[in-house]
Design a protein around this motif. Structure first.
Motif, PDB file in Angstrom:
ATOM      1  N   THR A   3       0.847  -1.192   0.000  1.00 34.46           N
ATOM      2  CA  THR A   3       0.000   0.000   0.000  1.00 34.46           C
ATOM      3  C   THR A   3       0.883   1.242   0.000  1.00 34.46           C
ATOM      4  N   LYS A   4       0.711   2.098  -1.010  1.00 30.19           N
ATOM      5  CA  LYS A   4       1.509   3.310  -1.130  1.00 30.19           C
ATOM      6  C   LYS A   4       0.794   4.535  -0.586  1.00 30.19           C
ATOM      7  N   PHE A   5      -0.548   4.526  -0.643  1.00 25.53           N
ATOM      8  CA  PHE A   5      -1.313   5.704  -0.231  1.00 25.53           C
ATOM      9  C   PHE A   5      -2.739   5.263   0.038  1.00 25.53           C
ATOM     10  N   GLU A   6      -3.346   5.857   1.044  1.00 25.53           N
ATOM     11  CA  GLU A   6      -4.707   5.485   1.394  1.00 25.53           C
ATOM     12  C   GLU A   6      -5.443   6.722   1.893  1.00 25.53           C
ATOM     13  N   THR A   7      -6.722   6.837   1.516  1.00 21.28           N
ATOM     14  CA  THR A   7      -7.546   7.960   1.944  1.00 21.28           C
ATOM     15  C   THR A   7      -8.743   7.440   2.717  1.00 21.28           C
ATOM     16  N   TRP A  36      -6.181  14.087  -5.708  1.00 20.38           N
ATOM     17  CA  TRP A  36      -5.135  13.778  -4.733  1.00 20.38           C
ATOM     18  C   TRP A  36      -3.777  13.690  -5.420  1.00 20.38           C
ATOM     19  N   TYR A  38      -0.828  11.480  -4.860  1.00 16.11           N
ATOM     20  CA  TYR A  38      -0.519  10.295  -4.068  1.00 16.11           C
ATOM     21  C   TYR A  38       0.942  10.225  -3.671  1.00 16.11           C
ATOM     22  N   ARG A  39       1.803  10.995  -4.314  1.00 16.21           N
ATOM     23  CA  ARG A  39       3.206  10.990  -3.915  1.00 16.21           C
ATOM     24  C   ARG A  39       3.424  11.848  -2.674  1.00 16.21           C
ATOM     25  N   CYS A  41       0.854  12.678  -0.697  1.00 16.87           N
ATOM     26  CA  CYS A  41      -0.206  12.297   0.257  1.00 16.87           C
ATOM     27  C   CYS A  41      -1.024  13.521   0.673  1.00 16.87           C
TER      28      CYS A  41
END
Length: 1211
Positions: A3-7, A36, A38-39, A41
């Motif tokens: 998982t690299k990014f989560e909202t 968003w 994602y890099r 966040c």
């Protein structure tokens, strides 16, 4: 899945990636659209114009546009740079499920619950085709990436493939080659009424409605997912399409499915709260990723990167299926790496890249390589999971051909997590049981190495015979032969280890932290970076270069760091040579990047005191930016910073700080600001440069201060000129002041008469014997108001100056610094010429002494004043006497004399500064009086953020650092600093471990007496004294850690007991909470007498609420501790009663058989296996929601902060 990014948001119904930027759009069930990064966040923007859920969303691949469709039957086209909706397309009669842009044509494809598919021209803003054929909701419709095809999925249980060749010919202008054919036969396409969009294939096979269908990016394949919980794979050719296979495994509706853009994989998600990865060739499920509560609804793949996004009930997540870090190793000037199942070798000196041999690579890429030059062998480690991990031992052939690589070489494969060479013919393997095995070059087990009690998680290479081992506490350096731990560094979850080429320095890299150590693993410095660290390499000069997702940065061994350049995509550094960086990208392609190392080389030269190199870079380099200026300013080199400053305000400030009066004057002339002139005047006066101060006062027209300056310097002739200037300006106050300083009584009487002060003028004249002026004034005043002069009055005339100060005040000549001396000697002749020209320069018309500006009309007066300012040759100098000199005398070359300076002795390093320079122990910095560095060490080592409770300990420790004793009579006392024995000066120990043991006994006594508040204060004071300890042996350090651990347990237990006593006990719920706290108190690790007391309390409370089973357990534990006979008899009676009815009437939150820690913030148990965060000092366990607060036990450290670890042992 990584998982690299989560909202966290409302349900996400649509997702799309931007083709170039690190952006993702998420459309929500609430009607909002979120943009968003994602890099980083971070949410960049939010668009809210739809009414109801938004299900379709898509970025345009070239224009700054995205399209959305929602349950309000509307399609909206947005411009994300203008942050607004451009227009709305209306035509659908029901919910819109998906919207997609065409890759080439200006079209938008939409699917709706009105059973139609529509194609829109977003340029003309019109519908160009309505596709009908489905007899239920159309859930999805997408364009083919390259062909004129559309695939659609519907709840009528069918998947349809549509051909829109006719529509494209009709709406797109023909090319130059097709124009002639179109003119010769313009009616041919419409001869039989060819439809714009026609059904090409009808795919039937699902038992329920189909939710999603998608094309393969390159192969003639189609994937579909439906409510029958299966994923079907279809193949098509020019004439037909058929079902290939079915993927079964989901146990609820399949919401979305797609092909992996670059691998033979299928990815699907479902309402069963899972994401599954399928093998495209074997149609078997490879991996399953589940969430606890959230159902998945939609999924998207990045067009170019290995990234996927999935939307679920409470937000979205962006993930990768596997790590993309390539496996490589560097040996000398050679880089070994694996690409396309081929081991390759890159020579940095010649840039020659050749394939050496083929290796066995499974679906999972290798994680590490280790090369042995002596045996010409390489270890390839592959880790899929703890159970499925192995390593291969290859012997590299001596010759390799890049055109025709040799056949695959048989390897010696064995099970193991990681393998590295530790000697010429030995390598270490971390096996699945988390043990370390030493094997020979024939892959035969030589011996097993026993590690400390903590289970090793990973091993890393080190110097021969050594091995770095990572465990839960940090990274340890192990001696394989002697089987002992050499040193340990506390760094949580170290990921990468990078050694310098000479193996003298090592960088330990975690997710956001870098710790640089020497070969003995002694910490040199550590830095923190907010971005995720990717890789690193050492420069030949000893600078560590590392990369993040966006930047290439550097770190010096003194802790200074900075940014070198930005990068678009992450790269993995392999070697740094001068201005060239060799690296690998995520596709394992070697790349060469060029950097400018001037900034970090300048800082390195300053740290190493190589001032010649600094001067060379100052002259030749083009360094700009506030960072380098602030760095030089901070490090005490403002004169060097002057070379990089172009802004005159900054240049003026730096020149003032480094006392460069002439440079500050030049900047002030450019700025021509009153505040700058006033500041320069103050600094110039402080240095005795009255000439510059006078010029500043002239430019600001501050004639009162200028007059005072002339007076104190004895320049009375210039003071007289100032009186004339004041008269022309009608400045009577200044004129009277000049007359008063000059002792000119007649001028004072004249000024008083001019200003109407006749009485004062008469009185002044009579007092000083000016009878003529007094008689003249007598006619202008009333005789009755005449004052009576004092007959004893005397004229007060200022003392005449012994020697007028025509030059600047003398200053002590000191030896100049390196840069000042270089600047002073550079171009001395040009400098002298410039000074001469400046002296001979006429005063400009706009100057403060211009006749028009100050109202002086007499040119002769100005000329006279100028003559007084300029030096002239007087008759006292015998310079015109005739001397007979022979014409043929050769005096040789001109000799340059250098002005001599008195070199004052340099101040030596004080003993306290030596303590600071040679120590990493906070106690020694406190003893030296360097509180600021002690604060920094305590913050970095144990995360202390609240220093107020430490103030008494700091002052008490500092007071022990020196002694005072009398010297000779009538002289001040002398100061000495007690020191310990050793090669380097170290302060005497302020607090010893024996003192702490005595204080611990006092704390025990207070606890036994039940004085919990006083006990907590004493235990906390004892705990806070431990970071200020200095111990010599590991045994003492271990004993100190044991005392810290005891203090934590007692503080937590006593605080919990005081909290329990304050709670009400009226209701059953309140009694239940009281019993829970008493039960938790029994699990604090106290001394047996105190634990008996806690158990007695727990037995009593649980017995009273009829929880006989739990009370019996407490009773048994108490009896095992051996209480007194009286207590033992009473407890045995209670135990007999409880055993007759061993049940619990009230259910409490307490499980004595499941190990747990107690959260000091909520007083709740944290059972084994649950996530927790710890205090960086006392290691008290907290629930994750309390991360970032100040610890409730020690009251000084931050909870959850990653630190290097406490250091109290003197080396």
């Amino acid at each position: 899945m990584l998982t690299k990014f989560e909202t966290k948001s409302a349900r996400v119904k649509g997702i799309t990636f931007h083709h170039k930027r690190p952006w993702v759009l998420a459309s929500l069930h609430t009607g909002a659209i979120q943009l968003w990064d994602y890099r980083m966040c971070a949410m960049l923007d939010k668009f809210e114009e739809h009414e109801g859920p938004v299900r379709g969303i898509d970025f345009h691949n070239q224009q700054p546009l995205f399209v959305s469709g929602g349950d309000d039957y509307k399609i909206k086209v947005w411009n994300y740079t203008q942050k607004r909706c451009l227009y709305t397309l209306v035509g659908h009669l029901d919910y819109i499920r998906t919207t997609f842009f065409h890759n080439e044509c200006p079209w938008v494809l939409s699917a709706s619950d009105d059973q139609t598919i529509r194609i829109w021209n977003w340029q003309s803003r019109s519908c160009i085709s309505v596709v009908t054929g489905h007899n239920h909701y159309v859930m999805c419709a997408q364009f083919h990436p390259t062909q004129n095809l559309i695939v659609s999925a519907s709840l009528d249980q069918t998947v349809r493939v549509w051909d829109f060749t006719g529509l494209r010919k009709k709406n797109i202008a023909p090319s130059m080659g097709g124009m002639d054919e179109h003119l010769r036969n313009p009616a041919a396409p419409d001869l039989f009424g060819q439809a714009d969009v026609a059904v090409k294939y009808l795919l039937e096979g699902h038992d329920r409605g189909v939710n999603w269908a998608a094309f393969h990016p390159s192969l003639p394949l189609i994937i579909s997912g439906a409510d029958d919980r299966i994923v079907k794979l279809w193949r098509m050719n020019e004439t037909k399409a058929w079902e290939v296979d079915t993927c079964r495994g989901h146990y609820n509706n399949v919401s979305c499915c797609l092909f992996h853009p670059r691998q033979d994989l299928i990815i699907s998600n479902s309402e069963d709260r899972s994401i599954r990865v399928w093998d495209l060739q074997k149609r078997t499920c490879l991996k399953t990723f589940r969430r606890d509560t959230d159902r998945f609804w939609v999924m998207a793949a990045h067009p170019t990167l290995n990234l996927f996004a999935a939307g679920h009930d409470s937000g979205m997540l962006i993930f990768k299926l596997e790590k993309e870090r390539p496996a490589y190793t560097v040996h000398g000037n050679l880089l070994y790496y694996i690409k396309d199942k081929l081991l390759r070798r890159l020579d940095f000196t010649t840039d020659k890249d050749v394939g050496i041999m083929q290796v066995k690579v499974g679906r999972t890429n290798p994680t590490s390589l280790s090369f042995n030059q002596s045996e010409n062998a390489i270890l390839v480690s592959t880790r899929d999971s703890m159970e499925n991990s192995s390593y291969d031992l290859y012997t590299i052939p001596r010759e390799g051909d890049s055109q025709n690589p040799p056949e695959p070489i048989e390897s010696k494969r064995s099970q193991g997590l990681t393998a590295y060479w530790v000697a010429r013919n030995r390598f270490a393997v971390l096996d699945r049981s988390q043990g370390i095995i030493i094997k020979t070059e024939k892959n035969e087990t030589s011996k097993k190495v026993s590690i400390s009690s903590l289970s090793p998680e990973e091993i890393y290479p080190a110097n021969p015979g050594m091995l770095l081992v990572r465990d839960l506490e940090g990274v340890s350096l192990h001696d394989i032969q002697q089987r002992k731990v050499i040193a340990t560094v506390k760094l949580a979850k170290c990921r990468y280890v990078v050694w310098s080429s000479d193996m003298n320095l090592v960088a330990l890299m975690a997710k956001h932290n870098i710790v640089i150590c020497d070969k003995k693993l002694d910490t040199i410095c550590q830095i923190h970076d907010n971005s995720k660290l990717k890789s690193g390499a050492w420069d030949d000069s000893g600078v560590f270069i590392y990369t993040t997702s966006n930047h290439i940065k550097y770190c010096l061994t003194n802790g200074d760091s900075g940014t070198i350049r930005t990068i678009e995509l992450p790269v993995y550094l392999t070697r740094v040579i001068g201005k060239t960086i060799y690296c690998l990208d995520r596709e394992c392609k070697p790349r060469i990047l060029t950097i400018d190392p001037t900034e970090y080389k300048l800082k390195l030269a300053l740290v190493q005191r190589k001032y010649e190199d600094v001067l060379q870079m100052v002259r030749n380099a083009k360094l700009v930016g506030q960072s380098i200026i602030s760095y030089l300013h901070k490090k005490g080199y403002p004169e060097v910073a002057l070379h990089f400053v172009s802004d005159e305000k900054t240049r003026f400030a730096l020149a003032i700080e480094c006392s460069q009066i002439q440079v500050a004057k030049e900047a002030a002339m450019v700025l021509n600001n009153k505040a700058c002139w006033e500041k320069l005047a103050e600094v110039a006066k402080g240095q005795g440069n009255h000439e510059v101060a006078a010029e500043c006062y002239r430019r600001t027209k501050n004639f009162s201060k200028l007059s005072h300056l002339y007076f104190v310097t004895g320049q009375l002739d210039k003071l007289k000129k100032m009186s004339l200037v004041a008269e022309k300006l009608k400045d009577y106050q200044g004129q009277f002041q000049s007359a008063l300083l000059l002792g000119d009584v007649r001028e004072r009487v004249k000024i008083l008469e001019q200003t109407g002060q006749n009485v004062l003028a008469y009185h002044t004249a009579r007092t000083h014997g000016l009878e003529e002026e007094a008689a003249h004034l007598l006619h202008k005043i009333d005789a009755e108001k005449l004052p009576v002069p004092n007959p004893e009055a005397k004229l007060l005339v200022p003392m005449p100056p012994i020697q007028p100060m025509t030059e600047n005040w003398p200053m002590l000549s000191m030896s100049r610094g390196f840069f000042e001396a270089t600047i002073a000697t550079k171009g001395r002749s040009q400098l002298n010429a410039a000074l001469v020209a400046e002296d001979m320069e006429e005063v400009p018309a706009a100057g403060g002494w211009d006749s028009d500006a100050i109202g002086v009309g007499d040119e002769a007066e100005i000329t006279e004043f100028q003559d007084a300012l300029e030096p002239d040759e007087g008759t006292g100098w015998d310079v015109d006497e005739d001397i007979d000199i022979p014409v043929d005398v050769d005096i040789g070359p001109a000799l340059h004399t250098v002005e001599g300076y008195f070199a004052a002795p340099a101040r030596g390093t004080s003993i306290t500064q030596t303590w600071v320079n040679n120590s990493q122990l906070p106690a020694e910095h406190i003893l030296a009086g360097s509180f600021e560095s002690a604060f920094r060490l305590l913050h970095n080592q144990v995360g202390i953020v609240n220093f107020e409770p430490l103030k008494p300990l700091f002052m008490s420790t500092f007071s022990r650092s020196k002694v005072s004793f009398p010297a000779m009579p009538s002289t001040p006392s002398m100061v000495a600093y007690p020191s310990r024995k050793g090669a380097t000066p170290k302060p005497a120990v302020a607090i010893s471990i024996v003192d702490l043991q005595e204080r611990l006994k006092v704390c025990y006594k207070l606890t036994s007496l039940g004085k919990f508040l006083e006990a907590v204060e004493q235990f906390r004071s004892l705990l806070l004294s431990i970071p200020l300890l200095i111990v010599d042996t590991k045994q003492e350090a271990s004993l100190a850690n044991e005392i810290l651990w005891l203090c934590r347990e007692y503080i937590l237990g006593c605080q919990m007991e005081m909290h329990r006593k304050e709670l009400p006990k009226a209701t059953q719920e309140e009694q239940k909470r009281v019993c829970e706290l008493a039960a938790y108190f029994t699990h604090c690790d106290l001394q047996p007498p105190h634990k008996i007391l806690t158990l007695r309390t727990a037995v009593t409370l649980f017995y009273k609420i009829n929880n006989f089973k739990t009370a019996a357990n407490f009773a048994r534990r108490l009896i095992e501790l051996g209480p007194t006979p009286e207590v033992g008899a009473q407890i045995r009676k209670i135990l007999l009663v409880c055993e007759k009815n061993e049940v619990d009437s009230v259910e409490v939150d307490y499980d004595e058989f499941n190990p747990f820690a107690i959260c000091p913030a909520s007083y709740t148990p944290i059972y084994k296996g649950k996530s927790e965060v710890k205090c960086s000092l006392c290691e008290a366990s907290y629930c994750p929601r309390f991360k970032g607060i100040v610890c409730k036990v020690c009251n000084v450290a931050e909870v959850g902060k990653e630190c290097s670890g406490l250091k109290i042992q003197s080396r």
